[in-house]
Structure formats: structure tokens, C-alpha cells
Design a protein around this motif. Structure first.
Motif, short mmCIF file in Angstrom:
data_model
loop_
_atom_site.label_atom_id
_atom_site.label_comp_id
_atom_site.label_asym_id
_atom_site.label_seq_id
_atom_site.Cartn_x
_atom_site.Cartn_y
_atom_site.Cartn_z
N GLU A 254 3.26 -7.89 -7.80
CA GLU A 254 3.68 -6.89 -6.82
C GLU A 254 3.36 -5.48 -7.27
OE1 GLU A 254 7.58 -8.09 -4.58
OE2 GLU A 254 7.66 -9.02 -6.57
N ASP A 257 -0.55 -3.56 -6.55
CA ASP A 257 -1.03 -3.07 -5.25
C ASP A 257 -1.21 -1.55 -5.21
OD1 ASP A 257 1.58 -2.23 -5.31
OD2 ASP A 257 2.24 -3.36 -3.54
N ARG A 259 1.05 0.80 -5.97
CA ARG A 259 2.27 1.57 -5.70
C ARG A 259 2.65 2.41 -6.92
NH1 ARG A 259 6.81 -2.89 -4.84
NH2 ARG A 259 5.03 -4.00 -3.91
N ARG A 261 4.64 3.64 -10.09
CA ARG A 261 5.44 2.88 -11.03
C ARG A 261 6.31 3.81 -11.86
NH1 ARG A 261 0.77 -0.73 -13.96
NH2 ARG A 261 -0.21 -1.64 -12.10
#
Length: 506
Positions: A254, A257, A259, A261
Motif C-alpha cells: 500500500e 503507490d 503516497r 510517508r
């Protein structure tokens, strides 16, 4: 004898904690599963239990945690491992498999048969559970187990080093060295560089590609193929961002992708990647360094930091099997009590029986105590816990009775009830995780815990009264003339029944 038992009791509480006061290792990795944070060791044991029917692979001499990492690092070998336990010959025939005495099959044997029956499985899944036949239930169970197996197999594939970069130019650009094996996650960090290099290659005719260009194309094809495994999100190993109000943890896939962190999420991912690389190479130094980095990442979490010490306790409990030791001493107490009835000088044997019962109770108490520490609540929220707790209550009551009577009646009740209820509990333990979350069905967890604990105490004392009642009947058949003994047993049964009624009615 009682002094010896007391000393042993103190020794258990003082010495045994040293066993789980150790450095963190891979068994302690926290994972979110089943509504709680648990060590990866517990997760692995439960998954292997569901698939194989046991919590370790004894024929391979593999613990559950070793099986899990071997599966992740070597999926082809894991797919050939015979770990699917199929108990129904009809299910075996429907999967086009040969029925064997071992009834164990591998994923590559089971999966084609399941894929050929997807439509049937879909129909079965839509049926209410009570209307499914035994065949349908077990076929559906195997399907879900196979799906789970596949998901676990690829859950960390983004962190496993398997892409070898030989070209020196590519290695320099991708922040590695020639001949080194890197992971999908490592290359995704160099995504901007990869995109620019690929764009340059696409502007050339294919017959003009250099060896470097050809290797780059193979790397990109490998990345594309590997990205198809992003469905595998069974291992929720990464604590969620402090901005996520749901508190749902994330799988490594997950976080692939793009995004944003958190810093600790990067630390944990890097540590996991480093650990897998070290394990693949069999390099203890790299693994130990990765574990140190992992602990640093976990402890740097500002909110919702999992308690590593509690996880270590649970890992230790998994290995210690305290309740197995407890039932062994209960059975030993029963054996020595039986021997005392066969000889002319029973007192010495009865004392050994009493000591064995006391030691069994100490293991029993310590097991319950650790469960309370791990879960932070009374251990009576599941059928397994209730049975174990009722067993503890019956043994305590039996010891109290024996203290006043000193004729073996309490020893008999304690040994038999303790052993029997342990075995009943082991039956419920085969369902999976025995440290389930407490579901509040009353106004608050406080009243739920108070109610369940009180009523469970009542069950335990009621069982003691029942045992004494059976002993009364046996004695009345065996020696009805001994009115004094019968009255004594009846008096004890009446007193215990009153206590049982108090707890159950209260």
C-alpha cells in the motif's frame, strides 16, 4: 511440601520473565490482524494452523515464523510444500487429487482444481452457512485458505531482493553496484530516473539498443509483472499515519503507490527490506542490524506506539505452552492419588499428588496472568478463555476443600476437573487466535468484564459442586454404610453449592 510449592511459585514469577526480556527479533514484528496488534509469530502460527492443522511443520523442522519467511523468500518451494490439510475424500476427488492417508496437498496441486470450480464455489458462498453441506463447507474453506496462502506469499514481494542489475551504467544511475540484487521498492525510489532513461530508450529504434538499454527494458518488464502482486495486503506491518483517524495499519504494497510517508514508515520499510535481504543471503550481521533499525523505527512512532515488551511476552507465551505443563502436572496429581489408594501408607503419595496439583495450578495461574497482561483485561471473553478460567476456579476450590478435609477428595476433584477442562480448552484453541478482542455488549467494558468474571466464577464453583455430587453417589453405591463420610461429603457439596448460587445469581 507447601513451602516447596510456595518457593517454586516465587521462582516462576522471578525467573521466567528473564526469558522474554530479550532483544527484539522477527517473531516480535507487530502486525494488525483480527482487530488487534499481535506479534508476527502469533499471526504465522494461526495461518499455519488454519492451513496445515498444526502450528509448526515438524517434518521440515520449521517453526511457523520460519515457514512464513521461507514462503515469502522462496514462493516456488513454498507452493510445492504439502501443507493443505483436506480431511474429506469427496473434496479431494472434486479437486482431481488422489486421496492419501496423510491427506496433505500442496498449493500447486490444489489451486488448478479450485480454479476449475470457481462457479460452484461462488454458488456455495452465496448460500446461508446453515444450509451448506459438509462437502460444501470444506470446499469453501480450502478455497479461502488457498486465496489467503497466495496473498501471504506475495505480501512482501515488493521488499524481497530478486532483480539483479549487472550493467555498471545502470547500477550507478539506480544507486546500487553491478551484480547486486535489489528489490521492487528500491527501484520504485528511483522512479524518476527510470522514467527518464526509459523515455530516452523509446526514442531509439530497437535494433540500435545497447546492452544497457536491453537490460533496462527487462528491468521495467519485471517491475510491471511484479506490480500485479499489489493485491497481496495480508501483512499489515506498517502503523498508519497520525492523520488517519481509523488507525488501520498498512501493508508494504500500500505504500508503493507514491503516497506521502511518515519518517517512521520509511524506517520500518527500509528495515524490513534489509532484513529480508540479510535472510536471503543468510547473513546474521545484516539481519541483526536490520532488527536494530526496525526497533528504532517502531519506537520513533509518536502516537499509537505498539508496546514491544508486551509483544515479546506474547511471543514467549506462544513458545512456552504453560497450559500444557499445567495439564501434565494435573494428570500426574491424579496418578499419584490413584496410587495412594492402592497402598497401605497413602500419606506420602497424597503429598506428592498435592504438590503436583499445586505446581499445575501455578503454571495455570501464570498463563492466565500473562494473558491478562497481554490483553489488558480479564481473560474471559472467548469460549477458550472461559474454559481455562473455569478450570482455574475449580482447582482453587478443590485445593481449599482438600486443605480442610485432607482425605483426597479435593485432590481428585482438582486433578480431574483441571485436566478435563484444559483438554476442552485445547479443542477451542484449534480454531485459531485465542487472544481475541473483547466485544462490549453491555454499557461499558468495565461492566462486561465484571459480569463475565462473576458469572464464570459461578460456573467454576458449580462444576466443583457437581463433581462432589458425583463422588457422593459413587460413595453411596460403594459403601452406603459409612454414613459419617456421606454426611461429610454432602455438607461440603451443600456449602459449595451456596457459593456457586451466590456468584451465578449476583
Amino acid at each position: 511440601m507447601m513451602e516447596f510449592c510456595l518457593r517454586l511459585f516465587i521462582s516462576i514469577f522471578l525467573i521466567l520473565p528473564l526469558s522474554y526480556g530479550r532483544d527484539i527479533d522477527e517473531r516480535d514484528f507487530p502486525i494488525q490482524d483480527g482487530g488487534r496488534i499481535k506479534p508476527l509469530d502469533t499471526f504465522a502460527r494461526n495461518q499455519l494452523l488454519a492451513l496445515y492443522g498444526k502450528r509448526s511443520l515438524k517434518h521440515e523442522k520449521l517453526s511457523a515464523i520460519d515457514w512464513l519467511f521461507e514462503l515469502i523468500l522462496n514462493p516456488e518451494k513454498g507452493g510445492r510444500e504439502k501443507i493443505f490439510n483436506i480431511r474429506n475424500p469427496e473434496v479431494t476427488a472434486s479437486l482431481s487429487l488422489e486421496w492419501t492417508n496423510e491427506h496433505k496437498y500442496s498449493f500447486i496441486e490444489v489451486f488448478p482444481g479450485l480454479m476449475a470450480q470457481v462457479e460452484l464455489i461462488s454458488v456455495i458462498h452465496k448460500k446461508p452457512d446453515e444450509s451448506r453441506t459438509i462437502f460444501e463447507k470444506q470446499l469453501l474453506e480450502i478455497y479461502f485458505n488457498a486465496t489467503r496462502f497466495k496473498e501471504i506469499t506475495h505480501s512482501l514481494s515488493c521488499l524481497v531482493p530478486f532483480i539483479e542489475i549487472n550493467d555498471s551504467f545502470l547500477a550507478e544511475k539506480l544507486n546500487t553496484s553491478p551484480g547486486k540484487v535489489v528489490s521492487y521498492a528500491h527501484l520504485i525510489k528511483q522512479f524518476q530516473t527510470l522514467s527518464e532513461m526509459f523515455h530516452n530508450v523509446m526514442n531509439k529504434p530497437e535494433d540500435q539498443w545497447s546492452e544497457s538499454d536491453k537490460e533496462l527494458n527487462m528491468i521495467l518488464l519485471t517491475l510491471q509483472h511484479t506490480s500485479s502482486e499489489d493485491f497481496a495486503q495480508a501483512l499489515k506491518l506498517i502503523p498508519s499515519s497520525h492523520l488517519d483517524e481509523t488507525g488501520t495499519w498498512l501493508s508494504p504494497w500500500e505504500l508503493m503507490d507514491g503516497r506521502p510517508r511518515e519518517l517512521y514508515q520509511d524506517k520500518i520499510l527500509n528495515a524490513l527490506e534489509k532484513y529480508l535481504a540479510g535472510r536471503a543471503l543468510g547473513d546474521e550481521k545484516i539481519m541483526m542490524s536490520a532488527l536494530s533499525d526496525y526497533e528504532e523505527g517502531i519506537t520513533s512512532i509518536t502516537t499509537g506506539n505498539p508496546d514491544i515488551n508486551v509483544l515479546k511476552k506474547e511471543t514467549w507465551v506462544n513458545k512456552a505452552n504453560l497450559f500444557y505443563f499445567s495439564v501434565a502436572f494435573y494428570l500426574l496429581a491424579f496418578i499419584f492419588l490413584g496410587l495412594s489408594w492402592m497402598f497401605h501408607h497413602p500419606k506420602y503419595l497424597q503429598r506428592i499428588s498435592a504438590c503436583s496439583l499445586g505446581i499445575g495450578l501455578l503454571y495455570h495461574i501464570y498463563g492466565i496472568y500473562l494473558r491478562m497482561v497481554i490483553m489488558g483485561r480479564p481473560p474471559v471473553s472467548t469460549l477458550y478463555e472461559s474454559v481455562i478460567f473455569v478450570g482455574f476456579v475449580t482447582v482453587v476450590c478443590a485445593i481449599i476443600i482438600e486443605y480442610f478435609r485432607r482425605d483426597g477428595l479435593g485432590l481428585f476433584v482438582g486433578a480431574v476437573s483441571g485436566a478435563v477442562l484444559h483438554y476442552v480448552g485445547f479443542g477451542y484453541a484449534s480454531d485459531g487466535d485465542t487472544l481475541g478482542m473483547l466485544v462490549a455488549v453491555l454499557n461499558s467494558n468495565f461492566w462486561l468484564a465484571t459480569h463475565v468474571t462473576t458469572i464464570t466464577l459461578g460456573y467454576g464453583v458449580t462444576l466443583v459442586a457437581g463433581f462432589i455430587g458425583h463422588l457422593y453417589l459413587m460413595q453411596m453405591i460403594r459403601n452406603p454404610q459409612n454414613k459419617t463420610l456421606l454426611k461429610s461429603i454432602n455438607k461440603n457439596m451443600f456449602g459449595v453449592t451456596l457459593i456457586a448460587l451466590f456468584f451465578t445469581l449476583f
